[in-house]
Every structure is written in C-alpha cells, then in structure tokens.
Design an enzyme around this catalytic site. Sequence first.
Site, PDB file in Angstrom:
ATOM      1  N   ASP A  13       0.913  -1.529   0.311  1.00 23.18           N
ATOM      2  CA  ASP A  13       0.144  -0.034   0.159  1.00 23.18           C
ATOM      3  C   ASP A  13       0.865   1.226  -0.432  1.00 23.18           C
ATOM      4  O   ASP A  13       0.635   2.422   0.851  1.00 23.18           O
ATOM      5  CB  ASP A  13      -0.914   0.279   1.204  1.00 23.18           C
ATOM      6  CG  ASP A  13      -1.510  -0.994   0.797  1.00 23.18           C
ATOM      7  OD1 ASP A  13      -2.567  -1.635   0.293  1.00 23.18           O
ATOM      8  OD2 ASP A  13      -1.865  -1.197   3.032  1.00 23.18           O
ATOM      9  N   GLU A  14       2.200   1.265  -0.908  1.00 24.71           N
ATOM     10  CA  GLU A  14       3.028   2.456  -0.696  1.00 24.71           C
ATOM     11  C   GLU A  14       2.723   3.332  -2.249  1.00 24.71           C
ATOM     12  O   GLU A  14       2.718   4.721  -1.641  1.00 24.71           O
ATOM     13  CB  GLU A  14       3.691   2.038  -0.813  1.00 24.71           C
ATOM     14  CG  GLU A  14       5.027   0.946  -0.051  1.00 24.71           C
ATOM     15  CD  GLU A  14       4.853  -0.364  -0.181  1.00 24.71           C
ATOM     16  OE1 GLU A  14       4.229  -0.610  -1.217  1.00 24.71           O
ATOM     17  OE2 GLU A  14       5.237  -1.200   0.957  1.00 24.71           O
ATOM     18  N   LYS A  16       1.675   1.819  -4.960  1.00 27.55           N
ATOM     19  CA  LYS A  16       2.404   1.474  -6.702  1.00 27.55           C
ATOM     20  C   LYS A  16       1.514   1.817  -7.799  1.00 27.55           C
ATOM     21  O   LYS A  16       1.892   2.380  -8.810  1.00 27.55           O
ATOM     22  CB  LYS A  16       2.942  -0.008  -6.038  1.00 27.55           C
ATOM     23  CG  LYS A  16       3.657  -0.342  -5.383  1.00 27.55           C
ATOM     24  CD  LYS A  16       3.546  -1.939  -5.205  1.00 27.55           C
ATOM     25  CE  LYS A  16       2.768  -2.823  -4.354  1.00 27.55           C
ATOM     26  NZ  LYS A  16       2.223  -2.929  -2.915  1.00 27.55           N
ATOM     27  N   GLY A  40      -4.250  -4.078  -4.089  1.00 27.48           N
ATOM     28  CA  GLY A  40      -5.436  -3.208  -4.195  1.00 27.48           C
ATOM     29  C   GLY A  40      -4.297  -2.109  -4.916  1.00 27.48           C
ATOM     30  O   GLY A  40      -3.480  -1.213  -4.027  1.00 27.48           O
ATOM     31  N   HIS A  41      -4.930  -1.305  -6.127  1.00 28.83           N
ATOM     32  CA  HIS A  41      -4.098  -0.461  -6.730  1.00 28.83           C
ATOM     33  C   HIS A  41      -4.970   0.537  -7.341  1.00 28.83           C
ATOM     34  O   HIS A  41      -6.169  -0.003  -6.985  1.00 28.83           O
ATOM     35  CB  HIS A  41      -3.338  -0.305  -7.854  1.00 28.83           C
ATOM     36  CG  HIS A  41      -2.371  -1.298  -7.770  1.00 28.83           C
ATOM     37  ND1 HIS A  41      -1.354  -1.592  -6.923  1.00 28.83           N
ATOM     38  CD2 HIS A  41      -2.262  -2.982  -9.151  1.00 28.83           C
ATOM     39  CE1 HIS A  41      -0.272  -2.158  -7.516  1.00 28.83           C
ATOM     40  NE2 HIS A  41      -0.664  -3.434  -8.121  1.00 28.83           N
ATOM     41  N   ARG A 142       1.927 -29.483  -5.226  1.00 23.55           N
ATOM     42  CA  ARG A 142       1.937 -29.986  -6.513  1.00 23.55           C
ATOM     43  C   ARG A 142      -0.116 -30.407  -6.326  1.00 23.55           C
ATOM     44  O   ARG A 142      -0.083 -31.559  -7.560  1.00 23.55           O
ATOM     45  CB  ARG A 142       2.823 -31.001  -6.405  1.00 23.55           C
ATOM     46  CG  ARG A 142       4.357 -30.693  -7.414  1.00 23.55           C
ATOM     47  CD  ARG A 142       5.483 -31.281  -6.524  1.00 23.55           C
ATOM     48  NE  ARG A 142       5.339 -31.866  -5.404  1.00 23.55           N
ATOM     49  CZ  ARG A 142       6.223 -32.482  -4.807  1.00 23.55           C
ATOM     50  NH1 ARG A 142       6.754 -33.328  -5.297  1.00 23.55           N
ATOM     51  NH2 ARG A 142       5.954 -32.972  -3.344  1.00 23.55           N
ATOM     52  N   GLN A 223       1.875  -6.148  -2.585  1.00 20.22           N
ATOM     53  CA  GLN A 223       1.568  -6.203  -1.414  1.00 20.22           C
ATOM     54  C   GLN A 223       3.437  -5.828  -1.442  1.00 20.22           C
ATOM     55  O   GLN A 223       3.411  -4.229  -1.806  1.00 20.22           O
ATOM     56  CB  GLN A 223       2.421  -7.987  -0.812  1.00 20.22           C
ATOM     57  CG  GLN A 223       0.881  -8.390  -1.109  1.00 20.22           C
ATOM     58  CD  GLN A 223      -0.025  -9.074  -2.077  1.00 20.22           C
ATOM     59  OE1 GLN A 223       1.155  -9.840  -2.381  1.00 20.22           O
ATOM     60  NE2 GLN A 223      -0.872  -8.120  -2.498  1.00 20.22           N
ATOM     61  N   THR A 238       2.416 -12.276   3.223  1.00 23.76           N
ATOM     62  CA  THR A 238       1.248 -13.640   2.642  1.00 23.76           C
ATOM     63  C   THR A 238       2.206 -14.395   1.755  1.00 23.76           C
ATOM     64  O   THR A 238       3.271 -14.170   2.098  1.00 23.76           O
ATOM     65  CB  THR A 238       0.741 -12.463   0.894  1.00 23.76           C
ATOM     66  OG1 THR A 238      -0.169 -12.715   0.459  1.00 23.76           O
ATOM     67  CG2 THR A 238       2.368 -11.417   0.696  1.00 23.76           C
ATOM     68  N   VAL A 298      -7.757  -0.747  -0.243  1.00 28.03           N
ATOM     69  CA  VAL A 298      -8.570  -0.905  -1.231  1.00 28.03           C
ATOM     70  C   VAL A 298      -9.224  -1.868  -1.267  1.00 28.03           C
ATOM     71  O   VAL A 298     -10.757  -2.446  -2.012  1.00 28.03           O
ATOM     72  CB  VAL A 298      -7.623  -0.400  -2.382  1.00 28.03           C
ATOM     73  CG1 VAL A 298      -8.145  -0.472  -4.295  1.00 28.03           C
ATOM     74  CG2 VAL A 298      -7.015   0.483  -2.810  1.00 28.03           C
ATOM     75  N   THR A 300      -9.720  -4.610   0.934  1.00 26.00           N
ATOM     76  CA  THR A 300     -10.817  -4.796   2.500  1.00 26.00           C
ATOM     77  C   THR A 300     -12.003  -3.841   3.233  1.00 26.00           C
ATOM     78  O   THR A 300     -11.972  -4.567   3.639  1.00 26.00           O
ATOM     79  CB  THR A 300      -9.675  -5.741   3.741  1.00 26.00           C
ATOM     80  OG1 THR A 300      -8.928  -4.721   3.984  1.00 26.00           O
ATOM     81  CG2 THR A 300      -9.033  -7.132   2.995  1.00 26.00           C
ATOM     82  N   LEU A 331       4.316  11.880   0.713  1.00 26.90           N
ATOM     83  CA  LEU A 331       5.254  13.194   1.258  1.00 26.90           C
ATOM     84  C   LEU A 331       3.525  14.512   1.854  1.00 26.90           C
ATOM     85  O   LEU A 331       4.345  14.900   3.568  1.00 26.90           O
ATOM     86  CB  LEU A 331       6.113  13.980   0.447  1.00 26.90           C
ATOM     87  CG  LEU A 331       6.736  15.419   0.954  1.00 26.90           C
ATOM     88  CD1 LEU A 331       7.992  14.463   2.691  1.00 26.90           C
ATOM     89  CD2 LEU A 331       7.709  15.701   0.736  1.00 26.90           C
ATOM     90  N   ASP A 332       2.940  14.687   0.854  1.00 27.66           N
ATOM     91  CA  ASP A 332       1.945  16.118   1.341  1.00 27.66           C
ATOM     92  C   ASP A 332       1.406  15.280   2.915  1.00 27.66           C
ATOM     93  O   ASP A 332       0.733  16.424   3.487  1.00 27.66           O
ATOM     94  CB  ASP A 332       1.257  16.653   0.516  1.00 27.66           C
ATOM     95  CG  ASP A 332       0.324  14.632  -0.212  1.00 27.66           C
ATOM     96  OD1 ASP A 332       1.083  13.703  -0.609  1.00 27.66           O
ATOM     97  OD2 ASP A 332      -0.683  14.860  -0.377  1.00 27.66           O
TER      98      ASP A 332
END
Length: 427
Positions: A13-14, A16, A40-41, A142, A223, A238, A298, A300, A331-332
């Site tokens: 959640d950075e 991306k 989640g993007h 397998r 992730q 994960t 985003v 869950t 940063l904002d």
Amino acid sequence: MPALVLLGAQWGDEGKGKATDLLGGSVDYVVRYQGGNNAGHTVVVGDQKYALHLLPSGILSPGCTPVIGNGVVVDPSVLLSELSGLNERGVDTSKLLISGNAHIITPYNVTVDKVTERFLGKRKIGTTGRGIGPTYADKINRVGIRVQDLYDESILQQKVEAALDVKNQILTKLYNRRAIAVEQVVEELLGYAEQIKPYVADTVLILNQALEDNKVVLFEGGQGTLLDIDHGTYPFVTSSNPTAGGACTGAGVGPTKISRVIGILKAYTTRVGAGPFPTELFDEDGEALRRIGGERGVTTGRDRRCGWFDAVIARYATRVNGLTDFFLTKLDVLTGWEQIPVCVAYEIDGQRVDELPYSQSDFHHAKPVYEMLPGWSEDISKAKTFADLPKNAQSYVKALEEMSGAPISAIGVGPGRDETIEINSFI
Ligand code: IMP
C-alpha cells in the site's frame, strides 16, 4: 533491454499504482509476477479513480500490454468482473495476456482461507480472505489447478478430485463444514474457460522476445517487501515473493535481464493485518495519518495501521531487493506537523540495533529510536521540482535518502497522475 522491477519497500500500500501508472505511458509491457486479488491499487486518471485488485495497472495505459505472469494466482470470477467493470467505463482491455501456467484460485481455496483464519482465532494472520495462501499451498503441494487446465476437461476433473480428496476430509472432520462437490467446482471453472481463452498466452516467450526487441518491460510487485514469504515478518506475510527475485521466477525472465529495481516508499509507514510494526502509533498522530492519508484498504476496506517512517525497514528493503532507486510517495500527507519523528534504529532489550533483526522475537520487542526532523506547513501539492519544496521538506527527503541507502528519484506530492516530482528519469 530495459527491464524495471517496481515493488513495495514496506508492508504494501505504498502507492505503487500511481508509480506504475506514471511509467505506464512509456513502457510496452506491465507484468504482475506474484499475488492475486489480495492486492489493491488505486489509480487516479484525470477525474476518474480506478481500484484494481488483480489486473496490472498498465491496463489503463492504451499503448501498454498488461501481463499476468505465471507467478500470479488468478480468481477467474474476479478477473472477469474487473475486466467488465473497466469495459463499462470505456477502457479497452483486449491486449491483456495471462500465463497458462498461472494458478487458479478455486472456490474451495477461498473457503479454506476463511475457515483457517477462523480456526486460528487470535493467532490469525488477518489475511484478505481471497484464497491466496491456500492456492499457493496447493501449488507447492502439486495439487494446484492452472489456467491451462481449463482447456482439458478430463485433466481438470482429475485435478479437482485430487485436490478435494484431502481437503474435504479436513473441511468435514476438522472444521465441521460441508464437503465440496467435485462436479460443482469443475462446472464453475469450465464456465469461465471460454471467456478467458482469448487472453491466455505463452507469456514467458513473449516477454523474453520483447526484451530481445528492446521493449520496455515493467514488473509490478503486489504487497511489499515485509510481506514476502521469505524476507517478510513471517508468519504475518503473504504467500508469495513480492521481493525483486520474485519477478524472475514469477515471470520467467533471468536476473541478468533486470536493469533497475525501484522501491516504492511511503513517507510514513502503514500495515494491514496482524504482525509486528515497531513505529505503529495509537494516538492522535496515528489517527491523523490515517485520516489525511486516506489509509483504508482498497481490497478489504479495513483501516490501515499507521506509524512514522522507519529507516531500518527502508535499508532492509534496499538490501534484499538490490534497489537502485526509491519512489517516495505521499509526502504531502506529512504537511502540518511541527516536527516529524523518523525511526533510525531500534532498541531491543536495552541494546541499540541498526539493522532489521533476523530473529522474530527480537523484532517483536523492537522499540523505535527516533530522530526529530523539522516539519513544514506550506502546501506542497503544486511542487513540480525538488527546488519547489519548502526547505524542511527537502531536508526530510534528503535525510530519508541518506538513511535508506538508495537515491530517491521521484516524490509523490498528491494523489493525481501529475502530482509527482521527477528527479531522475526511470527509463
Ligand atoms: P493474504 O495475502 O490474503 O494471504 O494476507 C496475508 C497478509 O498480507 C495479511 O496481513 C494481509 O493484510 C496482507 N496483505 C495482502 N495483500 C496486501 C496488500 O496488497 N497490501 C497490504 N497488505 C496486504
């Protein structure tokens, strides 16, 4: 042969989605290499906001071919509904490619995920409940179902039988649940087969040929580094490898092909689900970061746990991923604090520790050692260059860069596509 890996340097959640989308205009292929619809993007294009879970964010860039690599786990119902949602909004999704070797998240994998978490009680991982872990477990055991199995009914039947043989014993005898009928699963999966077929391809061959042809390929991690099954805060992780090596195995390209590894780094820290988090805040600062940063999952809808920036983690991410650059996001969100604490080391049982401890018990005891950096109050969302930032914001970025071990090549100053300061070009 420009092949870039873009991945989360913290717990996911950075931001991306914004970074991949920003590069999307200049790349030919955007490839997901692990994870599934647990990701989640959020991508903001103009006044439109898109929430993607499974599809690579390159799907929103018309010139780009989005690819779901062999390392991804695919829930066909989610795939089709995400595609039709985008089609309804006028997004052309016809270029999508899906590896025939990617594993399918079956309905029983989702059931097992939910039931197992319930069974674990207070020891639960806090998974997204999307069947990710059980699908990877089947892959390693397998007994997994792959996308290509959808096109051979008798193989599919045999494989579902094999998988459910043991699972039904566990579901009925251990978890006191009803058994799942093989026929029902086979029928449901076959129902998706024709709709997915146009996208299925030999993605390994296509991507390697693209690299030979000097096309720009972007590998997009889901992730984050500390959620990696090998390098994260196990067991609160994960079930795949979001770290840079995962791009090679999860897409079928050799490590010699990767030219750049970009870590997405939030200007503070967040985490969803259970597990250790040294800089976590339980006070009004944590609440303010959550509110201002819109820190709600985003996928869950869960509130994210929030805390100050942790340089120990950033250094660790630089090391395990071989990062060449950082993209600093949000940063904002830090605008308005008089002083901003940054974690520079940990104190563990009375000792100062500068690097992430390999021992889980030590990490659980780690207390942050903070350095206070001066804050800023000016609106930075219109900044276009580094020099446009207030002096204290510049110093904050420079301090993070020095502590984290790789250059910060871009800075996010707002959620929009154009609210980014580019310092060094990525391509
Ligand atoms: P799973 O991936 O659903 O098995 O969940 C395992 C852990 O990873 C849980 O703590 C989840 O909250 C976390 N997780 C999975 N996907 C994401 C993501 O995209 N962002 C942040 N955390 C995630």
